[in-house]
Design a protein around this motif. Structure first.
Motif, mmCIF file in Angstrom:
data_model
loop_
_atom_site.group_PDB
_atom_site.id
_atom_site.type_symbol
_atom_site.label_atom_id
_atom_site.label_comp_id
_atom_site.label_asym_id
_atom_site.label_seq_id
_atom_site.Cartn_x
_atom_site.Cartn_y
_atom_site.Cartn_z
ATOM 1 N N PRO A 150 4.779 3.634 -11.964
ATOM 2 C CA PRO A 150 6.145 3.305 -11.982
ATOM 3 C C PRO A 150 6.356 2.676 -10.629
ATOM 4 C CG PRO A 150 6.279 5.076 -13.299
ATOM 5 C CD PRO A 150 4.827 5.178 -12.533
ATOM 6 N N LEU A 151 6.227 3.172 -9.507
ATOM 7 C CA LEU A 151 6.445 2.703 -8.189
ATOM 8 C C LEU A 151 5.667 1.441 -7.969
ATOM 9 C CD1 LEU A 151 6.888 5.900 -5.858
ATOM 10 C CD2 LEU A 151 8.540 4.335 -6.640
ATOM 11 N N ASP A 196 4.539 -0.695 -10.110
ATOM 12 C CA ASP A 196 5.079 -1.784 -11.133
ATOM 13 C C ASP A 196 6.311 -2.225 -10.301
ATOM 14 O OD1 ASP A 196 3.022 -1.151 -12.916
ATOM 15 O OD2 ASP A 196 4.241 0.042 -14.440
ATOM 16 N N GLN A 197 7.180 -1.453 -9.989
ATOM 17 C CA GLN A 197 8.507 -1.859 -9.263
ATOM 18 C C GLN A 197 8.136 -2.601 -8.115
ATOM 19 O OE1 GLN A 197 11.327 1.332 -8.899
ATOM 20 N NE2 GLN A 197 10.518 2.129 -10.569
ATOM 21 N N ALA A 198 7.090 -2.096 -7.257
ATOM 22 C CA ALA A 198 6.757 -2.742 -6.037
ATOM 23 C C ALA A 198 6.091 -4.271 -6.260
ATOM 24 C CB ALA A 198 5.804 -2.202 -5.139
ATOM 25 N N GLU A 224 6.886 -6.168 -9.012
ATOM 26 C CA GLU A 224 7.917 -6.952 -9.429
ATOM 27 C C GLU A 224 8.862 -7.624 -8.409
ATOM 28 O OE1 GLU A 224 8.221 -8.448 -12.649
ATOM 29 O OE2 GLU A 224 6.349 -7.281 -13.027
ATOM 30 N N THR A 225 9.012 -6.674 -7.425
ATOM 31 C CA THR A 225 9.837 -6.940 -6.345
ATOM 32 C C THR A 225 9.277 -8.026 -5.468
ATOM 33 O OG1 THR A 225 10.965 -4.633 -6.260
ATOM 34 C CG2 THR A 225 11.260 -5.969 -4.395
ATOM 35 N N THR A 258 0.854 2.621 -2.280
ATOM 36 C CA THR A 258 1.643 1.980 -3.428
ATOM 37 C C THR A 258 1.766 0.238 -3.059
ATOM 38 O OG1 THR A 258 3.059 3.713 -4.075
ATOM 39 C CG2 THR A 258 3.935 1.628 -4.513
#
Length: 234
Positions: A10-11, A13-15, A17-18, A50
């Motif tokens: 998830p980290l 994925d979040q990175a 997207e950001t 990450t």
């Protein structure tokens, strides 16, 4: 011991997207070098590993590219769609136009290169299309596509065969919708029987020009219906 399927962190994925949002928003224009892994990790509040995985994902999407010894640079602001994704998004008429270019030439080659096994396969596919006239619309469309695939296969060009196979998913639903929308099988449950028989006959005779001409006319009529579903065909 069985292993469960791996899932993206998830980290990560979040990175991704950001960073993607920053690139799309113009924070880093095309040609700009991204900050180093350490700086990005600190800014995003994640580890360098990450960040590294996120950059790989962005590179896979065609947004960034690493240059050895220079860093990672922005090369696009929106992801590059792969071929299959573009086909799924394309209008069925656009896909059909390209299909015509591929398939008409394949029919000409099939007439010149067909083998006895190819002729047997074509006869079987033509018979299956005839029998599918008794089935529902989806089954009839599938039988029609299978006959066309047999013609392409008889050209003995693996690139043509693979290219036609790529078109099939994008074409299939559009053709089913067309048959249902116009109720094309209301009066003739097996439309195009004569032209498809003529196509197989031309391939059998080795007449490349006739094979190409018959198929061009058949596909032209279908394309006209796809473009103008509310109008009678020519």
């Amino acid at each position: 011991m069985s292993l469960d399927a791996l899932r993206p962190s998830p980290l990560v994925d979040q990175a991704v997207e950001t960073l993607r949002a920053q690139i799309a928003g113009g924070a880093w224009p095309v040609g700009t070098r991204l900050p180093g892994e350490t700086t990005l990790a600190r800014t995003l509040g994640v580890g360098r590993s990450t960040v590294r995985e996120a950059l790989r994902a962005l590179a896979g999407a065609g947004l960034v590219r690493a240059r050895q010894g220079a860093g990672v640079f922005v090369v696009a602001t929106s992801p590059v769609e792969d071929w299959r994704t573009r086909l799924r998004r394309a209008a069925v008429t656009d896909v059909y136009e390209v299909r015509m270019l591929v398939e008409v030439q394949a029919a000409r080659l099939a007439a010149l290169r067909r083998t006895p096994d190819d002729l047997t396969a074509l006869d079987a596919a033509l018979h299956a299309r005839h029998e599918a006239a008794r089935a529902d619309d989806a089954a009839f469309v599938d039988a029609d596509i299978a006959l066309h695939a047999a013609v392409v296969a008889a050209a003995h060009n693996p690139v043509l065969t693979d290219l036609f196979a790529e078109f099939v998913p994008a074409l299939r639903q559009g053709l089913i919708d067309l048959v249902e929308l116009l109720d094309l099988r209301a009066h003739d449950p097996g439309p195009g029987a004569d032209s498809h028989a003529a196509l197989v006959h031309a391939v059998r005779l080795g007449d490349a020009e006739a094979a190409g001409h018959v198929l061009q006319d058949e596909l032209d009529r279908t394309l006209e219906r796809l473009r103008h579903p509310g109008q009678p065909s020519r």
